[in-house]
Design an enzyme around this catalytic site. Structure first.
Site, short mmCIF file in Angstrom:
data_model
loop_
_atom_site.label_atom_id
_atom_site.label_comp_id
_atom_site.label_asym_id
_atom_site.label_seq_id
_atom_site.Cartn_x
_atom_site.Cartn_y
_atom_site.Cartn_z
N LEU A 532 0.22 2.03 -1.46
CA LEU A 532 0.38 2.74 -2.74
C LEU A 532 1.51 3.75 -2.69
CD1 LEU A 532 -3.35 3.52 -3.58
CD2 LEU A 532 -1.87 1.92 -4.77
N GLN A 536 3.14 13.37 2.98
CA GLN A 536 3.55 14.13 4.17
C GLN A 536 2.75 13.78 5.41
OE1 GLN A 536 2.16 15.49 1.50
NE2 GLN A 536 0.76 17.15 2.00
N ASP A 670 1.08 23.89 -5.09
CA ASP A 670 2.06 22.81 -5.21
C ASP A 670 1.77 21.97 -6.45
OD1 ASP A 670 4.21 21.28 -4.57
OD2 ASP A 670 3.31 20.27 -2.86
P1 AMP Z 1 0.15 11.90 -1.09
O1 AMP Z 1 0.14 11.68 0.36
O2 AMP Z 1 -1.16 12.42 -1.59
O3 AMP Z 1 1.31 12.73 -1.54
O4 AMP Z 1 0.31 10.47 -1.78
C1 AMP Z 1 1.50 9.72 -1.75
C2 AMP Z 1 1.54 8.76 -2.90
O5 AMP Z 1 0.49 7.81 -2.78
C3 AMP Z 1 1.33 9.42 -4.26
O6 AMP Z 1 2.53 9.90 -4.80
C4 AMP Z 1 0.76 8.27 -5.10
O7 AMP Z 1 1.79 7.50 -5.62
C5 AMP Z 1 -0.02 7.48 -4.06
N1 AMP Z 1 -1.43 7.86 -4.13
C6 AMP Z 1 -2.01 8.84 -3.44
N2 AMP Z 1 -3.33 8.92 -3.71
C7 AMP Z 1 -3.59 7.95 -4.61
C8 AMP Z 1 -4.76 7.54 -5.30
N3 AMP Z 1 -5.92 8.17 -5.10
N4 AMP Z 1 -4.67 6.52 -6.16
C9 AMP Z 1 -3.49 5.91 -6.36
N5 AMP Z 1 -2.34 6.25 -5.75
C10 AMP Z 1 -2.36 7.26 -4.88
#
Ligand code: AMP
Length: 815
Positions: A532, A536, A670
């Site tokens: 998806l 970080q 953030d």
């Molecule tokens: P993060 O590590 O939380 O910044 O997530 C990185 C990317 O993964 C985000 O920008 C979303 O595009 C995707 N993502 C994270 N969590 C979810 C979720 N619960 N459902 C769908 N996409 C997600």
């Protein structure tokens, strides 16, 4: 001291005035260096309301055990306590609504304070500003005192405290007396038990500084039972004809007298004692020759009174007194001792039983003089160091202010003169120090040069040495991965040969206490579907989770058939994550597990028993809000009415989530469209609590260590002063709103380079009307821009609206 007069014994004991040294203030935990125990001093001038002790309640397995401890160095009679929260000049809102107190005389036996009705919890502060004073009824006699905030784990609390009382010169540390008896007076039950002595404390009603009334049936403490003020005994129940009491003292003392407060209501069978016989003990055995005292019997006045028992200057560390009855009942409400220091007795040699020979006396005097001289030298050194430190602090603060102002002035001139020719290219061509070191996401920048002006930063880079600091930065840049662990540089400090650690999986007792609902999910039941995104910590995958429904709370209304696998998002910690990143990941889990709101992404379960660590959250099928809005096709956006309505719903959902977070005093740090996720039916939820775990870890070296900051979403005070508060979240909400209205087609301040963004925050600081605001988007209604966005970016954090107000404003449709 003869007796403690509670009304007079209310002096501040030195948290405010500084008599209590920093090293005597400790705590179970702290959020950060800037909220360490030593900052837990009550501030009557209120100053900028910054600095307080804030325990790491959100991370700790059991926040109820957190405490701020004060060591008074000697026994004190403590009658009053004061508490205050932290407001950080309007930007903080942390305080302890309720707290408990524990105390100890020796540092190992701790007693929980309780009021006369057995209640332990004290009502604390209602806001972050006011000092709330609470009388300790009964007072306590202690050397160590702990303040223990009572919270439900979800709220950040900060405390500043003061203790009031006076030194306890009696030296009495415990007493043992026969259990009090019960009298039935004309059908009325009268209890003469030692009600404030719970056994553990060793002291009780006889030392609570409160004296009984003439009529023992009444108490001057409202609502207490008949006989409450007195401890009393019945002659018939003590066949020896006396009540024996043993008093233990902190060290050997020279006793002049003892005062006993007695009732003398002889019309009801109560009289003061007939005779007191006192034995003394300095070592292990009681001395044979007691002191006997017979007071004059008063057959006229029924008034309660103090009787002074002369103790004949006897030396002892314990006294055993037998009080003989002169009637059916004997009632005491207070006992106090007058004693001198042993040393004076020895030196003066005025007691024939304790004479020492002259040579011994000389040696003793010599030793004492030497000790006093050494102590004086130490005190002078300590004082000198403190004065010097304060002067240095003042000087560096002045330097910082001057430098900041001067620098901002110079930069502003340059900025103003360049401003007309600013273009998006100027950022890339300028010789910017705020290099982008976050290749996958340009929203995070390193505002290092300006921050390096701050003394804390200078110190830390000095400490690191130029090569280490550059190497650290280079590591972040060159490995191409979006490192986000703030402590990368710190770990480099600790281990110069390797920037990463390999850490075995630890089965942390992470979910003890309130987190019992967060359960380990068997990772073999996760089936990978697609990637998806990447954040970080590592990658985020879409997975099918078999049997996940069994893991869900009842209040989680996720759709799906019980038997078919549920689609979930699985965030995995990268394999090469260092220790700090790993801890941060676990902390994000802890934080998320405690958040429950329809507009906050739900953490469903975790896999932390083995590596790699994973958190399983609900799947938000439309991805992050930034991408979602960015990808909206023009014709989809063309339907103005629908678009307005959707935008309004989005803003409402985000503000609702933020309202929930702010109700917990929780700062996200953030907030941006990239950190909001869009689910089914376009529900928007706030995600990504990676930054909020570092709440108040505003130390600049850490920010430098992290080296990445979302400067275009940050308030001026967050960038320049490192302050992250609810009000700075409101600022970020204003920027997020701007992103939504512009459909994320542009980065905020896209015409400014990173350096210019920081220079602009300097204009907010200088407040000369030269600051630049994000422009009003073309299709944005005046009311949204003027009444909402601009109010979020007010210079004075106190004048920014709260999330509660924003949410109401958006939902009332007045915009
Ligand atoms: P993060 O590590 O939380 O910044 O997530 C990185 C990317 O993964 C985000 O920008 C979303 O595009 C995707 N993502 C994270 N969590 C979810 C979720 N619960 N459902 C769908 N996409 C997600």
């Amino acid at each position: 001291m003869l007796l403690v007069f509670v009304e007079l014994c209310r002096y501040p004991l030195g948290m405010t005035g500084g008599q209590i040294q920093d090293e005597d203030i400790s705590a179970s935990s702290q959020w950060s260096e800037s909220t360490a125990a030593r900052f837990g001093r009550l501030d009557l001038d209120n100053g900028d309301g910054d600095g307080a002790w804030c325990p790491d309640i959100m991370s700790g397995p059991d926040g109820l055990k957190e405490y701020l401890q004060v060591d008074l160095r000697s026994l004190h009679f403590i009658t009053l306590v004061g508490t205050q929260g932290r407001h950080a000049d309007g930007m903080g809102n942390e305080f302890a609504q309720r707290y408990r107190i524990k105390y100890s005389r020796d540092g190992s036996n701790w007693v929980g304070w309780q009021d006369r009705k057995g209640r332990q919890v004290i009502e604390g502060n209602k806001n972050a500003y006011d000092v709330v004073l609470k009388d300790l009824e009964p007072p306590i006699i202690a050397r160590f005192v702990r303040f223990m905030p009572v919270t439900d784990h979800s709220m950040i609390v900060c405390m500043r405290v003061e203790l009031y009382g006076c030194e306890w010169l009696d030296g009495l540390i415990s007493y043992s007396i026969p259990d009090g008896h019960q009298m039935i007076y004309r059908g009325l039950d009268v209890y003469f038990n030692d009600s404030v002595n719970d056994g553990a404390s060793g002291l009780g009603q006889l030392t609570d500084g409160t004296w009984g009334l003439d009529d023992f049936l009444h108490s001057h403490i409202y609502g207490m039972w008949p006989g409450y003020d007195y401890v009393g005994w019945n002659n018939k129940s003590l066949p020896k004809g006396y009540a024996e009491m043993i008093f233990e003292f902190d060290h050997v003392r020279n006793f002049t007298s003892m005062k006993v407060h007695c009732n003398n209501m002889f019309s009801r069978g109560v009289r003061m004692f007939r005779q007191a016989t006192c034995y003394f003990r300095s070592g292990s055995d009681w001395e044979a020759d007691p002191v006997t005292f017979r007071p004059t019997v008063d057959r006229v006045s029924q008034g309660a009174r103090f009787i002074t028992v002369s103790l004949g200057d006897r030396t002892a560390s314990a006294i055993k007194c037998r009080f003989h009855f002169s009637d059916l009942w004997m009632l005491f409400s207070e006992v106090a001792f007058q004693s001198g220091k042993m040393v004076s007795t020895l030196l003066l040699g005025d007691d024939p039983t304790h004479k020492v020979d002259e040579s011994n006396t000389r040696i003793l005097i010599g030793c004492l003089v030497a000790i006093i001289a050494i102590l004086m030298t130490i005190i002078v050194i300590i004082l000198w160091r403190q004065v010097w430190q304060k002067m240095l602090e003042k000087a560096s603060r002045r330097l910082l202010d001057d430098e900041l102002t001067a620098r901002l002035a110079v930069q502003t001139q340059a900025f103003s003169s360049n401003h007309s020719s600013l273009s998006s290219e100027s950022g890339s061509t300028s010789n910017s120090t705020y290099e982008r070191i976050f290749p996958l996401c340009s929203d995070y920048q390193e505002p290092s040069r300006l921050i390096r002006k701050l003394p804390e930063f200078a110190q830390s880079t000095e400490h690191l040495g130029p090569s280490t600091s550059c190497r650290a930065l280079a590591t972040s840049v060159s490995d191409g991965a979006p490192h986000y662990a703030e402590a990368d540089i710190i770990s480099l400090q600790e281990s110069s040969d390797s920037s990463t650690y390999s850490i075995a999986a630890v089965n942390m007792n992470l979910f003890a206490g309130t987190d019992s609902s967060m359960r380990e999910f068997p990772r073999e039941k996760l089936t990978f579907k697609e990637k998806l995104g990447e954040g970080q910590f590592g990658e985020v995958h879409l997975c099918e989770a078999e049997g996940m429904q069994d893991f869900l709370d009842e209040d989680l209304s996720l759709e799906g058939n019980r038997d078919s696998p549920l689609l979930v998002a699985v965030k995995t910690l990268r394999e090469d994550a260092n220790k700090n990143a790993r801890n941060d990941f676990l902390k994000e889990i802890r934080i998320m597990s405690r958040l429950r709101d329809p507009n906050i992404v739900h953490l469903l379960a975790v896999c932390v028993d083995t590596d790699p660590l994973c958190m399983i959250t609900e799947y938000m099928e439309n991805g992050d809000l930034n991408q979602f809005l960015c990808n909206l096709k023009l014709n989809e956006a063309a339907d103005e009415d629908r678009k307005d309505q959707e935008e309004n719903e989005g803003e409402s959902m985000i503000s609702s989530g933020m309202k929930y977070l702010s109700s917990l005093n929780f700062v996200h740090r953030d907030l941006a469209t990239r950190n909001c996720l869009v689910g089914k039916n376009y529900t928007i939820k706030i995600a990504d609590f990676g930054m909020s775990r570092n709440l108040y870890r505003g130390d600049y070296y850490r920010i430098q260590g992290r080296a990445v900051l979302p400067i275009r979403w940050m308030s001026w005070e967050s960038i320049l002063l490192g302050k992250f508060t609810m009000a700075s979240d409101v600022w970020a909400f204003g920027v997020t709103l701007w992103e939504i209205v512009t459909l994320c087609k542009k980065q905020p301040y896209s015409q400014l380079s990173d350096e210019q963004v920081i220079e602009n925050t300097g204009e907010f600081f200088r407040d000369q009307g030269k600051q630049v605001y994000l422009p009003k988007p073309l299709c944005c209604p005046d009311s949204v821009y003027n009444d909402l966005m601009l109010s979020c970016w007010r210079r004075n954090a106190k004048q920014r609206p709260s999330f509660q107000e924003i949410h109401t404003q958006i939902n009332q449709g007045t915009l």
